[in-house]
Design a protein around this motif. Structure first.
Motif, short mmCIF file in Angstrom:
data_model
loop_
_atom_site.label_atom_id
_atom_site.label_comp_id
_atom_site.label_asym_id
_atom_site.label_seq_id
_atom_site.Cartn_x
_atom_site.Cartn_y
_atom_site.Cartn_z
N MET A 68 10.06 8.06 -6.24
CA MET A 68 10.30 7.02 -5.26
C MET A 68 8.97 6.39 -4.88
O MET A 68 7.94 7.04 -4.88
CB MET A 68 10.96 7.63 -4.02
CG MET A 68 10.93 6.73 -2.82
SD MET A 68 11.64 7.36 -1.28
CE MET A 68 11.27 9.06 -1.30
N TYR A 69 9.02 5.11 -4.55
CA TYR A 69 7.87 4.46 -3.97
C TYR A 69 8.35 3.51 -2.88
O TYR A 69 9.52 3.16 -2.83
CB TYR A 69 7.00 3.74 -5.01
CG TYR A 69 7.68 2.64 -5.79
CD1 TYR A 69 7.55 1.32 -5.39
CD2 TYR A 69 8.43 2.91 -6.92
CE1 TYR A 69 8.16 0.30 -6.11
CE2 TYR A 69 9.03 1.91 -7.65
CZ TYR A 69 8.90 0.60 -7.23
OH TYR A 69 9.49 -0.41 -7.94
N VAL A 70 7.47 3.15 -1.97
CA VAL A 70 7.83 2.27 -0.87
C VAL A 70 6.85 1.12 -0.79
O VAL A 70 5.67 1.27 -1.12
CB VAL A 70 7.87 3.01 0.49
CG1 VAL A 70 8.92 4.10 0.49
CG2 VAL A 70 6.52 3.59 0.86
N THR A 71 7.36 -0.02 -0.38
CA THR A 71 6.51 -1.16 -0.08
C THR A 71 6.48 -1.30 1.43
O THR A 71 7.53 -1.35 2.07
CB THR A 71 7.06 -2.45 -0.72
OG1 THR A 71 7.14 -2.28 -2.13
CG2 THR A 71 6.15 -3.64 -0.41
N VAL A 72 5.29 -1.31 1.99
CA VAL A 72 5.12 -1.49 3.43
C VAL A 72 4.52 -2.87 3.65
O VAL A 72 3.49 -3.21 3.07
CB VAL A 72 4.20 -0.42 4.04
CG1 VAL A 72 3.97 -0.69 5.53
CG2 VAL A 72 4.77 0.97 3.82
N VAL A 73 5.19 -3.66 4.48
CA VAL A 73 4.70 -4.98 4.88
C VAL A 73 4.53 -4.94 6.39
O VAL A 73 5.45 -4.54 7.10
CB VAL A 73 5.70 -6.09 4.50
CG1 VAL A 73 5.18 -7.45 4.91
CG2 VAL A 73 6.00 -6.05 3.01
N TRP A 74 3.37 -5.33 6.88
CA TRP A 74 3.16 -5.32 8.32
C TRP A 74 2.49 -6.60 8.77
O TRP A 74 1.92 -7.34 7.98
CB TRP A 74 2.36 -4.09 8.75
CG TRP A 74 0.96 -4.00 8.21
CD1 TRP A 74 0.58 -3.48 7.01
CD2 TRP A 74 -0.23 -4.46 8.84
NE1 TRP A 74 -0.78 -3.57 6.87
CE2 TRP A 74 -1.30 -4.17 7.99
CE3 TRP A 74 -0.50 -5.07 10.07
CZ2 TRP A 74 -2.61 -4.47 8.30
CZ3 TRP A 74 -1.81 -5.37 10.39
CH2 TRP A 74 -2.85 -5.07 9.50
N HIS A 75 2.61 -6.86 10.08
CA HIS A 75 2.06 -8.08 10.64
C HIS A 75 1.50 -7.81 12.03
O HIS A 75 2.11 -7.08 12.81
CB HIS A 75 3.14 -9.16 10.72
CG HIS A 75 2.64 -10.47 11.19
ND1 HIS A 75 1.81 -11.26 10.43
CD2 HIS A 75 2.82 -11.13 12.35
CE1 HIS A 75 1.51 -12.36 11.11
NE2 HIS A 75 2.11 -12.30 12.28
N ALA A 76 0.36 -8.39 12.32
CA ALA A 76 -0.25 -8.29 13.65
C ALA A 76 -0.29 -9.68 14.26
O ALA A 76 -0.87 -10.60 13.68
CB ALA A 76 -1.66 -7.73 13.55
N THR A 77 0.36 -9.85 15.40
CA THR A 77 0.41 -11.15 16.06
C THR A 77 -0.55 -11.17 17.25
O THR A 77 -0.15 -11.02 18.40
CB THR A 77 1.83 -11.48 16.55
OG1 THR A 77 2.28 -10.39 17.36
CG2 THR A 77 2.78 -11.70 15.40
N THR A 78 -1.82 -11.32 16.93
CA THR A 78 -2.85 -11.44 17.96
C THR A 78 -3.99 -12.27 17.40
O THR A 78 -4.29 -12.21 16.21
CB THR A 78 -3.36 -10.06 18.42
OG1 THR A 78 -4.38 -10.26 19.40
CG2 THR A 78 -3.91 -9.23 17.28
N GLU A 79 -4.61 -13.05 18.26
CA GLU A 79 -5.77 -13.85 17.87
C GLU A 79 -7.07 -13.06 18.02
O GLU A 79 -8.11 -13.49 17.54
CB GLU A 79 -5.84 -15.13 18.71
CG GLU A 79 -4.64 -16.05 18.51
CD GLU A 79 -4.52 -16.52 17.08
OE1 GLU A 79 -5.55 -16.85 16.45
OE2 GLU A 79 -3.38 -16.57 16.58
N ASP A 80 -7.00 -11.92 18.66
CA ASP A 80 -8.17 -11.07 18.92
C ASP A 80 -8.54 -10.31 17.63
O ASP A 80 -7.83 -9.42 17.20
CB ASP A 80 -7.85 -10.10 20.05
CG ASP A 80 -9.04 -9.24 20.45
OD1 ASP A 80 -10.06 -9.23 19.73
OD2 ASP A 80 -8.93 -8.55 21.49
N ALA A 81 -9.67 -10.68 17.04
CA ALA A 81 -10.09 -10.07 15.77
C ALA A 81 -10.30 -8.57 15.91
O ALA A 81 -9.96 -7.80 15.00
CB ALA A 81 -11.36 -10.75 15.26
#
Length: 102
Positions: A1-14
């Motif tokens: 088995m393998y997994v694809t992880v997609v993530w997102h950060a919603t911030t303008e602060d670097a």
């Protein structure tokens, strides 16, 4: 088995984005991985415990960063074809998994 992880950060602060990125990297632990894009990775858990730990770790990041962090996990079996749509690059994903097999 393998997994694809997609993530997102919603911030303008670097600094906050870097903090979240580091937390995600730590959440992966020692799982074998391939980077598809900056926030899309294919990982190879070999046990259900590793998968459960991955989910728990990502849930922990979501609890800490609340509305700034979201993620999705897609599970695949070893013989599944890799299919996706923009903005992900299918040919790059195939090339990565071909040259760096799990």
């Amino acid at each position: 088995m393998y997994v694809t992880v997609v993530w997102h950060a919603t911030t303008e602060d670097a600094a906050r984005r870097d903090e979240i990125s580091h937390a995600v990297d730590m959440a992966y632990g020692d799982l074998p991985r391939a980077k598809i894009t900056t926030r899309t990775h294919v990982l190879r858990p070999s046990t259900t415990q590793q998968l459960s730990t991955l989910v728990a770790n990502l849930d922990g990041i979501e609890q800490v960063h609340t509305t700034m962090f979201t993620y999705a996990i897609f599970l695949h079996t070893d013989r599944d074809a890799y299919h996706c749509s923009d903005p992900f690059d299918v040919s790059a994903a195939r090339a990565v998994t071909r040259t760096d097999p799990f």
